[in-house]
Design an enzyme around this catalytic site. Structure first.
Site, short mmCIF file in Angstrom:
data_model
loop_
_atom_site.label_atom_id
_atom_site.label_comp_id
_atom_site.label_asym_id
_atom_site.label_seq_id
_atom_site.Cartn_x
_atom_site.Cartn_y
_atom_site.Cartn_z
N CYS A 144 9.58 10.63 -38.33
CA CYS A 144 9.13 9.72 -39.41
C CYS A 144 10.29 9.05 -40.12
O CYS A 144 10.10 8.02 -40.75
CB CYS A 144 8.24 10.48 -40.39
SG CYS A 144 9.08 11.81 -41.28
N ASP B 214 10.96 16.55 -37.82
CA ASP B 214 11.20 15.99 -39.15
C ASP B 214 12.38 16.76 -39.74
O ASP B 214 12.80 17.79 -39.20
CB ASP B 214 9.92 16.17 -39.99
CG ASP B 214 9.96 15.49 -41.34
OD1 ASP B 214 10.88 14.69 -41.60
OD2 ASP B 214 9.06 15.76 -42.16
N GLN C 245 1.89 8.05 -42.61
CA GLN C 245 2.85 8.18 -41.51
C GLN C 245 2.15 8.56 -40.21
O GLN C 245 2.45 8.01 -39.15
CB GLN C 245 3.90 9.24 -41.88
CG GLN C 245 5.00 9.38 -40.84
CD GLN C 245 5.88 8.15 -40.75
OE1 GLN C 245 6.42 7.71 -41.74
NE2 GLN C 245 6.03 7.57 -39.55
N HIS D 56 1.16 13.61 -45.42
CA HIS D 56 1.75 12.26 -45.31
C HIS D 56 0.85 11.44 -44.37
O HIS D 56 1.24 11.09 -43.26
CB HIS D 56 3.17 12.37 -44.76
CG HIS D 56 4.01 11.14 -44.98
ND1 HIS D 56 3.55 10.02 -45.65
CD2 HIS D 56 5.29 10.85 -44.61
CE1 HIS D 56 4.51 9.11 -45.69
NE2 HIS D 56 5.57 9.59 -45.06
N ARG E 56 3.43 8.35 -54.39
CA ARG E 56 4.25 9.36 -53.71
C ARG E 56 4.65 10.37 -54.77
O ARG E 56 5.31 10.02 -55.75
CB ARG E 56 5.49 8.71 -53.08
CG ARG E 56 6.53 9.74 -52.66
CD ARG E 56 7.61 9.19 -51.77
NE ARG E 56 7.09 8.92 -50.44
CZ ARG E 56 7.86 8.72 -49.37
NH1 ARG E 56 9.18 8.76 -49.47
NH2 ARG E 56 7.33 8.50 -48.19
N ARG F 275 4.34 1.32 -39.78
CA ARG F 275 3.86 1.71 -41.11
C ARG F 275 3.25 0.50 -41.81
O ARG F 275 2.19 0.57 -42.42
CB ARG F 275 5.01 2.27 -41.96
CG ARG F 275 5.47 3.67 -41.60
CD ARG F 275 4.47 4.74 -41.99
NE ARG F 275 4.17 4.75 -43.42
CZ ARG F 275 4.91 5.35 -44.35
NH1 ARG F 275 5.97 6.05 -44.00
NH2 ARG F 275 4.56 5.32 -45.64
N1 NVA Z 1 8.88 15.81 -44.74
C1 NVA Z 1 9.70 14.78 -45.32
C2 NVA Z 1 9.20 13.44 -44.91
C3 NVA Z 1 10.00 12.27 -45.46
C4 NVA Z 1 9.40 10.95 -45.11
C5 NVA Z 1 9.71 14.94 -46.83
O1 NVA Z 1 8.65 15.25 -47.39
O2 NVA Z 1 10.77 14.75 -47.45
N1 CP Z 2 8.90 8.01 -43.35
C1 CP Z 2 8.93 7.74 -44.67
O1 CP Z 2 7.96 7.96 -45.39
O2 CP Z 2 10.10 7.18 -45.08
P1 CP Z 2 10.54 6.92 -46.59
O3 CP Z 2 10.79 8.26 -47.23
O4 CP Z 2 11.81 6.11 -46.47
O5 CP Z 2 9.46 6.17 -47.31
#
Ligand code: NVA
Ligand code: CP
Length: 309
Positions: free
Chosen positions: A264, A224, A135, A132, A105, A292
């Site tokens: 998500c 989101d 997800q 992502h 990540r 997930r």
């Molecule tokens: N769009 C959000 C998703 C978090 C799971 C982010 O990138 O922070």
């Molecule tokens: N939806 C998702 O990726 O959640 P986290 O940021 O908690 O991993």
């Protein structure tokens, strides 16, 4: 021995591979619910690299890998040499000599691409600024569980043109459904990102300046956070720009009567979604979060062992 395959964006797998993965995830989930052992990855190790925060991604990958009989190593920017400017290429060469699979990540997609180019083992995108895919894999699996095939259906995306939106668009072009996108001006999706595997076409993508219109006739309404990780400096400005992009009962009423709501998570009630929607009867957000783990177990098994059924 399977050929080296990475999962860096949704387009990295074919529609046929997704059909297999969704079936496999359903079987793996069934076994999990029945407390039936499923240990195809004994002695395999997953390295998880987090340069951004996480709850679901961490727990689902870590618990999932143990359930498959394997083990995990958890690294963050703060507690590894990644935070002290060791080149990503060197990190990839070293880490991938010691483990069987890597989940990352991070910020820019280019970082994960560079890591993958120097990795001896499969690399999975656990979220970047641009995509992502894990997800959306879970979201589509969740849709299928509740409503059957997503082919020919309409998904309404209300909010930021972010990593989730980009990935929905890739999935729509690949799996044959349509995404109605509504974002405030200045926060539109980057159409170039969704190009590939058919690219953006009128049959898979339509833009609406009015979020209520985007929801009309949708089979799934999804949103989101207004401010994704890495964009915190823009928070106040975004709160103003996104004020009308809050999924509420009126938007859900414009969608199909049996429309689902997804997010998500983490969510901000009263910002991108009203509490009566996310906590209401059309919301499947808890299934989405749980799934997930099941889809990622199928994905890890597939990347390491290929088709086993
Ligand atoms: N769009 C959000 C998703 C978090 C799971 C982010 O990138 O922070
Ligand atoms: N939806 C998702 O990726 O959640 P986290 O940021 O908690 O991993």
């Amino acid at each position: 021995m399977t050929t080296l395959k990475h999962y860096l964006q949704f387009n990295d797998l074919t529609a046929d591979e997704y059909t297999y993965l969704f079936e496999r995830a359903a079987l793996i989930k069934k076994k999990f619910k029945a407390y039936e052992k499923h240990h195809p990855l004994v002695d395999r190790t997953l390295a998880m690299i987090f340069e951004k925060a996480s709850t679901r991604t961490r727990v689902s990958f870590e618990a999932g890998m143990y359930q498959l009989g394997g083990s995990v190593v958890h690294l963050t920017t703060g507690d590894s040499q990644l935070g002290r400017a060791e080149p990503i290429e060197d990190s990839a060469k070293v880490i991938s000599r010691m483990v069987d699979l890597v989940m990352i990540r991070t910020y820019e997609q280019t970082k994960i691409v560079r890591f993958a180019e120097h990795s001896r083992v499969p690399v999975i995108n656990g979220l970047t600024n641009e995509f992502h895919p894990c997800q959306i894999l879970a979201d589509i699996f969740t849709f299928i569980e509740h409503r059957g095939s997503i082919q020919g259906k309409t998904v309404a995306w209300v909010g930021d043109g972010n990593n989730m939106a980009n990935t929905w668009l890739q999935a729509a072009a690949l799996l044959g459904f349509k995404v109605h996108v509504s974002t405030p001006r200045g926060y539109e999706i980057d159409e170039k990102l969704a190009v590939g595997a058919g690219g953006i076409s009128a049959s898979s993508y339509q833009f609406f300046s009015n979020p209520l219109e985007a929801c009309q006739g949708a089979d799934l309404v999804t949103t989101d956070v207004w401010t994704s990780m890495g964009y915190e400096a823009e928070n106040e400005e975004r709160k103003k720009a996104f004020a009308d992009w809050c999924v509420d009962a009126e938007m859900m009423a414009a969608a199909q009567p049996d429309a689902l709501f997804m997010h998500c998570l983490p969510a901000h009630r009263g910002e991108e979604v009203e509490a009566d929607v996310i906590d209401g009867p059309q919301s499947v957000v808890w299934d989405e979060a749980e799934n997930r783990m099941h889809v990622q177990k199928a994905l890890m098994e597939y990347l390491l062992l290929g088709r086993v059924a």
